[in-house]
Structures are given as C-alpha cells and as structure tokens.
Design an enzyme around this catalytic site. Structure first.
Site, short mmCIF file in Angstrom:
data_model
loop_
_atom_site.label_atom_id
_atom_site.label_comp_id
_atom_site.label_asym_id
_atom_site.label_seq_id
_atom_site.Cartn_x
_atom_site.Cartn_y
_atom_site.Cartn_z
N GLN A 1 0.83 -1.21 0.00
CA GLN A 1 0.00 0.00 0.00
C GLN A 1 0.86 1.26 0.00
O GLN A 1 0.38 2.33 -0.33
CB GLN A 1 -0.98 -0.03 1.18
CG GLN A 1 -0.46 0.50 2.51
CD GLN A 1 0.48 -0.45 3.26
OE1 GLN A 1 1.09 -1.31 2.67
NE2 GLN A 1 0.61 -0.27 4.54
N GLY A 2 2.13 1.12 0.41
CA GLY A 2 3.04 2.27 0.29
C GLY A 2 3.31 3.01 1.58
O GLY A 2 3.72 4.17 1.54
N GLU B 1 -8.96 0.59 3.08
CA GLU B 1 -10.20 -0.18 3.00
C GLU B 1 -11.36 0.60 2.38
O GLU B 1 -12.12 0.04 1.60
CB GLU B 1 -10.57 -0.68 4.39
CG GLU B 1 -9.59 -1.74 4.86
CD GLU B 1 -9.62 -1.91 6.36
OE1 GLU B 1 -9.14 -1.00 7.07
OE2 GLU B 1 -10.14 -2.93 6.82
#
Ligand code: FES
Ligand code: FES
Lengths: 162, 432, 332
Positions: free
Chosen positions: C47-48, C285
C-alpha cells in the site's frame, strides 16, 4: 531420472547445467540459477507471475519443462535492465505508480516488453489484452496500462532520436 | 534542493502531497526485492504441514513413525513437541498451532514435516497416519446457534455479540412515512493476494529469526515466543516484502511452525504454501446475513434503522469479533439516524475461518444500507443523490454510538464531487 | 438486449481499531551527514506506507525524501506499530513518525537557537539550512549536527501515538474511533439481458482522505479497491461444501482481470483531520467498501429488479429476469 544438459541463453549469458528433465523452467531459474525475480503465484498457468520471455515470446515458466526451453534465448526480469540502467518500461512502472506489492510486477513487465517489442504503439485495449494473463490484486490495472502507454511513448521517442 | 533558490523556506508541501515514487520501487521492478520464498540459506530444510480432511473430530493419535523413517526427513512434529503454549489468536487464543485435542475445520494443521528436499517431504506426508473420531459438524450460523448444536469450543457457538441502542426505534417506525425491510446475504470471499504465504526461519546468534510475509511482525513475535516458551527478546521477526495482504496475512500462518522447526532442528527451514493450500487454509471474508429495516419521514429523512447482522466466523475467532463489532458500528452508513437498534453476532461453525479482509464487515453492511437508501428513495420518488445528501453526516452530527463528529466530515463533499464527475462524464444522461 | 444503469454507494469508515487502544511507535535518528533513519514496525504490504512515512519525516525535517531511509517491520530494531489493518497506518504510524521527527528536530533547534541568539520556536529547518521567521540564515543543518555531536548530543527522536477512543458501553455508546474517512462512488453498468453478464463501464470514486500524503498512492488504493469491489459484487465466491473449500485455485475462483477493469475516475477529497499527520486519515479499506453497493444499485437501476444476495452473477440475473416474465417482482 537421468539429468540432461540444460543449455540455453539466459539474459544474454550462456548457461549449461545438468537438470532433471521433469523440472519446470521456473525451478531451474529460481532454484538452480538463483534468479528469484521470477515469481510463483499459482504453479498452474493462471496468474502470470512467472512470465518470462522465450525467444521473445511470453510464457508461463511454471508450465514449461526444462527440456522445452533448452536452446532458447530466455529473458527474465533480471535481464531487462541494461548495465544497471532501468529499461524504459521499468522506469514507467515506477513513475506511473504501477507497482504496489510488486509480486505481479516482474511478470507484468515482461508481458509488456513482449507486447512493445512487436507492437510499439499499442491501444489501451491491446495493452489490456497483452497483460490479460497476468493477475494483479493490488492496482486495479489502471496504472499498469498507463505505465505501458508511457513506456511506449518513451521508446518511440528514443527510437526517433537514434 | 527545493525552495532554496528563491530564498523562501521550503514548504512542507514540497514533499507532503507529492506523488513521490515508492521507496522500494526500484527493487520491485528489477526483481531484486527478496520475498520470503526467494530466500535461501546454507543447509536449509523444507517444511510442510499435514492438514485435516474432516471438519469436526476428536483427534486420537497421529502415527508418524513411518514418515520419520523416510530418507531425507529431518523430523515430524506434532502438538506434543510444542514447548510453550499451543494456542494462538489475535483476539481470542483459540487456535492450535498443531491440533492437540480436537479438529474444528478442514485444513486444521496436524503434523509438521521437515525434510532436506521436496521429494522426501511429499513422501513423508503420505506416510503419516491420523486416527480420529468424527463429530457432528455445523455449517451455518443458523444451525450453530440452534439449541443442541455441537459446541465447537466447549460453550455455545456465539463468539460475541455487539448491541448498539439509541432512541426508540419502535415508536419511530410507527411515525414513519416509508418503512423498508429486507434481508441481504453476502458470500465468503478469498483475499487472493498474488504471493502465497511464505517464510524462512533460522536460529541466528541465538535468536529465532523469521523472515516472513506478514501484516503484523510484532504480533508474530509475541505468538512465536509464547509457542516456543522463550522470551520475546529471543525472537526476531523480519517482515519480508509482502505480496499483498488485504487482511489475510494478519493471522499466524507459517510463523509458529517455522519457529518450532528452526528451534528444534537448529537448521534454517523454509515453508511456502502452494496456491491451493493458501486458498484452502487461509482466513476469508465473513459471509453475512443482514436483516435491515429502515424508516424515513415524507422528506426522506431517516428516522430509524433496525439491523441484525450474523457473521459466520468459521472454526476460529481470528478477527471475527472485531469484524462484527465494526459492522455494527457502521451499520447506519454515513447517515444521521436518531433511533437505532443494531445487533451483530459472530458465530463459530465448522466452516473455513473468516478473519480480517479489507473493509472488516463494512462492505457487507454497505451493500445493505445503500440498497435500503435506494429503496427508500424509490418509495418517495426521490433522486438517490438527494436522499443521501439529506441524511449524510455534517460536522456536529451524532453517530449511532453517540459520538459527535466535529472535524473532517467529508461525506457531503464526496457525494457532490462524485456526482459532478458522473455528470461531466455523461454518466447520468437519460437517468435523471 | 443491453440495459444501462447508474448506481450510487456511500460509506464511512473509522480509522484504527474499534474502541480499543492501538498505538504505534517510531524511532528516528538524524545522522550527522544530514541523512535520516526512521525505524518503524509498520509493515508495508504494497500500500506504500514506507513511502508515506518517509514523506512525513522529510516534511517535518525539511530534507529530501531521498535522504530518508525507512527500516520497517523488523522486530529486531523497530518498535511495535501494531497491525497494517483498519486503514490505520498513515494516521497512527504517521503521527508516531511525526512525533519522533519533532523530538529529534527539537534538539537541533535548541542548538541552533544558541548559535543564532534566537528562540527555538522561531526557527525551522529546510533545504539544508536553519530558517528564522521565514528567512534563511547562514547556519547549515550540517553545522548544527556537527556542533551537537561535538557536545555529545545525539539527535534522536522517538514517538508513539494512540488514537483517542473509548470502549463501547452496554448500549454500544462511546467513541470507537478518533476519525472517519468517507467516500461516494458512482457506478455505470451495462447488463446483457441475454447472457446476464454485467459490465462495469465507469466508476467515479470520490474519497475524503483528510489529506493525501502521496496522491498517486491514494489513487492506486482507490483503483485497486474498486476492482476488488467489482469482484465482490459480480464474480467472487468461495464455494464451501461440508467445510471444505471447493474452489481453491485461480482457475476456479475467478478474480477480475485486466479486461474487466473499467474506466476508474479517482477523486481525492481533502477535508483535513486536525489530529492526523498533516491532516491525513486513511484510504486502504474505504477504497473497496462502496463499490459493490454502487454496482448492485446500478444493476437494479438497469433492470428494475433488485438483488439482495452477492455476488450478482449472470445465473442469478437470468433466473430473476425469467421469473419477472412470469410474475412481476420489480424494484419498488
Ligand atoms: S505461477 Fe505460473 S502462471 Fe501462476
Ligand atoms: S502489485 Fe500486488 S499483485 Fe500487482
């Protein structure tokens, strides 16, 4: 089973080693040659994480037995950058944000390379089709398509400059 | 360097809000990033776990003598070989590392085989004999909650209940102009991260060191230390580049088994799931049944919601209690509702374990509350955007749990911006 | 026949664990050559987060992101940052890194204050220099680091952050989260009434993330979430028979592939969260949460028949269309 001599060119270098003929090309690359950039996601030809180029054609290395690759010119992700300089496709993947977890990335880049090597100006649809055998669970493919488009434009410019 | 030339202090915004390329990007595009399965060490052994094929049974005995005799096999471990506590779990410690008393699902780990090569591993796996007595099993929360259902963890099968009560739903329902009641069902889903679970463990300078694909290395450390019965400072967990997680790599997979194997054999041990093992054995998204009643006045303003959510958490709690609690808290959607009665149940069954998956129960309830909003809009002849704008939280709004939202309440702006974009793209043409 | 439909899905999502403490810690070392080491327990799973945390440290210390090295997820060296879950790491670990950076920076500013005869509160760091009231001074950050070392002062920082929440009482009342992210997605679908196949043509996805530390990464989360949401809405289902997973292979468990990817228009909305690092909340999410809802509503709009059971497969659509022919059961 008696090993056979696996002779091929891998990333431009000649390779010659004894290999069990039932061994998958994927295992020869990852285990015998230590080229672990090629990934295994499913082992049955469904995800494309193991994509390598065999004489320029993208194949799933998990479905290829070592003898079938003998004598071929094999390119793995480790052979895409030239002398430490990233290939324009690799640069484009970085710049466009086409990499998240990175597990699909080596296969994606090789599938993209096979496409651009024969179709330097692909449409978005052609790009999507070219990577349709490569699953990515992270990116939604949007930035992957964008990266390939960007790489195509860059390669065309380089071409023009030569 | 930014901002220097013009004599101004470089603004924070020169780096915050900038699309910097990933710090690990170069390794990932060149193939040099070492994922857990890419690691190897001198003298490395391979491990694989034998899993149960039945959903519910009393484990009587595991006969691994023949497996141990297979040439190339270093060891076969069962529950008796675990030096510390044989239970793990992020919220409830209800899951065995290797089954000691009872099998609760297909795929429960029974025995760990460690060998010098993959062939020996495969041969040994087929030599292990498992003796068990099957028990009646339950495959839906409905059966599991019924009287007389076999208790999967000793007591009743309801793992947890969350209740959120505010105002007076029943009188609100009587005053409402429109009331809509529906049942929604959602399916079990797999994370399907591209990288299957993998890890490598070795004892390095006296530390049990584990390189692993994980979303929570510090939790892994706690569990490995407890299972081995050693101090947390004797365990080092190093998160390998992780090929996706989406919640599915929050639970223990290979960590404790690898720790055990490396600790006992003194050799490096690697374990990599096949795709099939990953999909068969890893936790999933909770399938839910949601009974949803919403009521609004003649302007489409929500007066009340009554919601019951039942989630199948399978054989072990995993993140189930948190998932169902979160589903309850979010059940109204981003809307102010003065009267609520929300209940959620997290229920054990003998199905695959459901745990955390991107959204934690909220995608399930969002499907329900958003369908309800459209049904209410339809009943009153309102536009779907209008009814949402009429009800969405504003700063100062109060949630179902009584929380006053003060800052950063961007829901209205997201509705406006999404609608504007849809209009600009011509998506709404011929629609409204 | 092909029928087109539009659907809206909204969502909210509390950042962090529900009504439970979930702190994260970070260590930071401002090294004497001006480069920086950040130690965090935060697992980057694609996700980074490591990039976002580097940006947050760089922003606070006024250095380039290239000068930050983030060592993440190694329990041998990094403090606990809790799970990479609940869309919590940018908000919680981001704050921990920010606090660690502030602590290290304070050591430098105190030292610089002595040199410049100024109050530390007037000073800032940026571009390799110490700044005073928006003016660059001749004093470099390296000078200050060297002075600190000469005096035996290390320029270290540690920080931890735990969002302010309460548990829920008997009636479920309380403050389960310190902040929430919000989103609205609009889906456009086309349903083939002959085959029952639903094609998602376009998605407009507007997400309030507080502040996008790295907009490209936020877009990446939104796009990936949308595609996962398409799978949830239309394709994916683990088939379980007497407790056994019946389709544990990619050949049988169908994921969205490149050709299923629609046009996705990610729209970043920034309504800053005062307690977030630079105003940031989370997006991991939320990206997927409203997608299936929006698609289900779009299918109902296209067909006039609503589905209450995910995934909305061609079989279910054909069955419903056939049933509708006999006895009508359209949307209300
Ligand atoms: S590993 Fe070869 S296609 Fe998946
Ligand atoms: S980036 Fe994770 S699978 Fe493609």
């Amino acid at each position: 089973m008696k090993p056979f001599r696996f002779r091929a060119t891998v990333n431009g270098r000649p390779v010659d080693l004894p290999v069990d003929p039932r061994r998958r090309l994927l295992d020869v690359l990852r285990e015998d040659l230590g080229l672990t950039g090629t990934k295994e996601g499913c082992g049955e030809g469904e995800c494309g994480a193991c994509t390598v180029l065999l004489d320029g054609r993208p194949v799933n290395a998990c479905l290829v037995l070592a003898p079938e690759a003998a004598g071929c010119d094999i390119t793995t992700i480790e052979g895409v950058a030239v002398e430490g300089r990233l290939h324009p496709i690799q640069e484009a993947f970085l710049e466009a944000g086409a990499v998240q977890c990175g597990y699909c990335t080596p296969g994606m880049i090789l599938a993209a390379k096979a496409l651009l090597d024969k179709d330097p100006r692909p449409t978005d649809q052609a790009i999507k089709t070219a990577v349709s055998g490569n699953l990515c669970r992270c990116t939604g493919y949007v930035k992957i398509v964008k990266a390939v488009r960007l790489a195509a434009a860059r390669l065309a410019r380089e071409e023009g400059a030569v | 360097m930014t901002g220097q030339a013009d004599g101004k202090m470089p603004a924070v915004s020169s780096v915050i809000g900038r699309s910097c390329p990933r710090v690990d990007g170069a390794d990932k595009v060149t193939g040099s990033a070492l994922f857990a399965a890419d690691r190897r060490m001198e003298g490395m052994l391979y491990a694989r776990v034998l899993r149960s094929t039945v959903p519910h049974a009393v484990l009587r005995r595991i006969d691994a003598e023949a497996a141990r005799a297979v040439p190339g096999v270093a060891a076969v471990y069962t529950a008796a070989d675990i030096p510390g506590e044989n239970r793990v779990g992020i919220i409830v410690k209800d899951e065995p590392v290797l089954v000691d008393d009872r099998i609760r699902r297909v795929g429960d780990p029974l025995a760990l085989v460690v060998a010098g090569n993959e062939q020996a591993l495969a041969a040994a796996m087929s030599e292990i004999e498992v003796f068990y007595e099957e028990l009646p099993a339950v495959f839906s929360p409905e059966e599991a909650m019924a009287g007389g259902a076999p208790a999967i963890h000793g007591q009743g099968n309801i793992q947890s209940v969350t209740r959120i009560v505010r105002g007076d739903v029943d009188s609100a329902l009587k005053e409402a102009r429109a009331v809509i009641s529906r049942r929604y069902t959602t399916q079990m889903v797999e994370h399907a991260y591209l990288e299957p679970e993998a890890g490598l463990a070795a004892v390095v300078d006296g530390l049990v060191t584990i390189w692993v694909s994980t979303q929570n290395p510090h939790y892994d450390r706690r569990e490995v230390a407890r299972v081995l019965g050693i101090g947390q400072n004797r365990v080092r967990v190093v998160q390998s580049p992780t090929g996706g997680g989406f919640g599915g790599k929050l639970d223990i997979s290979v960590q404790c088994l690898l720790g055990l194997a490396a600790w006992k054999t003194g050799r490096p041990v690697r374990m990599v799931y096949s795709r099939e093992e990953s999909m068969a054995a890893s936790p999933k998204r909770h399938p839910c049944v949601i009974d949803y009643t919403s009521a609004c006045d003649g302007d489409g303003r929500l007066l009340a919601v009554k919601v019951k959510i039942v989630g199948d958490t399978g054989a072990y709690a995993s993140y189930g209690p948190a998932t169902l609690k979160r589903a309850a808290v979010h059940a109204t959607g981003p809307y102010e509702v003065p009267n609520v009665f929300i209940e959620s149940y997290c229920v054990y069954t003998n199905n695959p374990t459901a745990g955390a998956m991107r959204g934690f129960g909220v995608p399930q309830v969002a499907f329900a509350h958003e369908s309800q909003m459209d049904l209410l809009a339809g009943a009153l002849g309102l536009d779907p955007f209008t009814i949402r704008l009429r009800n969405c939280f504003r700063p100062g709004g109060v949630t179902a749990t009584g929380q006053r939202l003060l800052h950063s309440v961007g829901i209205k702006e997201t509705i406006d911006r999404a609608r504007a974009k849809a209009e600009e793209l011509g998506m709404l043409e011929g629609k409204r | 026949m092909k029928k087109r439909g539009i659907g809206v899905g909204c969502m909210w999502y509390g950042i962090g664990n529900t009504g439970a403490p979930n702190p994260a810690g970070a260590f930071l070392d401002f090294l004497e050559d001006g480069t920086v080491l950040v130690l965090t327990g935060c697992a980057d799973i694609g996700q980074g987060s490591s990039t976002a945390l580097a940006q947050i440290a760089a922003g606070e210390l006024g250095v380039n992101i290239e000068d930050i090295l983030v060592v993440a997820g190694d329990t041998g060296v990094s403090p606990d940052a809790g799970a990479t879950s609940a869309s919590r790491q940018t908000y919680i670990s981001g704050n921990a890194v920010l606090l660690a950076a502030r602590q290290a920076k304070e050591v430098l500013l105190q030292e610089a204050a002595g040199v410049l005869g100024a109050a530390a509160s007037e000073l800032g760091l940026g571009g390799g220099y110490v700044w005073r009231g928006g003016e660059r001074t001749p004093v470099t950050v390296k000078d200050i680091l060297a002075r600190c070392r000469q005096k035996g002062k290390l320029t270290l920082g540690s920080g931890w952050f735990n969002p302010l929440t309460t548990g829920l009482d008997e009636a479920g009342q309380g403050v389960p989260y310190a902040t929430y992210s919000y989103a609205t997605q609009v889906a456009e679908v086309e349903v083939d009434t002959e085959t029952g196949k639903v094609s998602v043509l376009r998605l407009a996805a507007a997400h309030d993330v507080g502040r996008a530390v790295n907009p490209q990464a936020v877009e990446g989360q939104i796009e990936g979430g949308c595609l996962m949401g398409i799978g949830y809405a239309l394709l994916e289902e683990v088939k379980v028979d007497r407790g056994r997973v019946g389709n544990p292979r990619y050949a049988e468990y169908i994921l969205p592939m490149s050709l299923d990817a629609p046009e996705i228009h990610a729209i970043i909305v920034e309504d800053p969260e005062p307690t977030g690092p630079y105003g940031a909340k989370g997006v991991g999410e939320p990206a997927l949460i409203p997608t299936a809802a929006a698609i289900a509503n779009a299918v109902a709009d296209a067909l006039g028949v609503r589905f209450y059971d995910l995934p909305v497969t061609p079989e279910k659509i054909l069955a419903a269309l056939t049933a509708e022919g006999d006895h009508k059961s359209p949307d209300e």
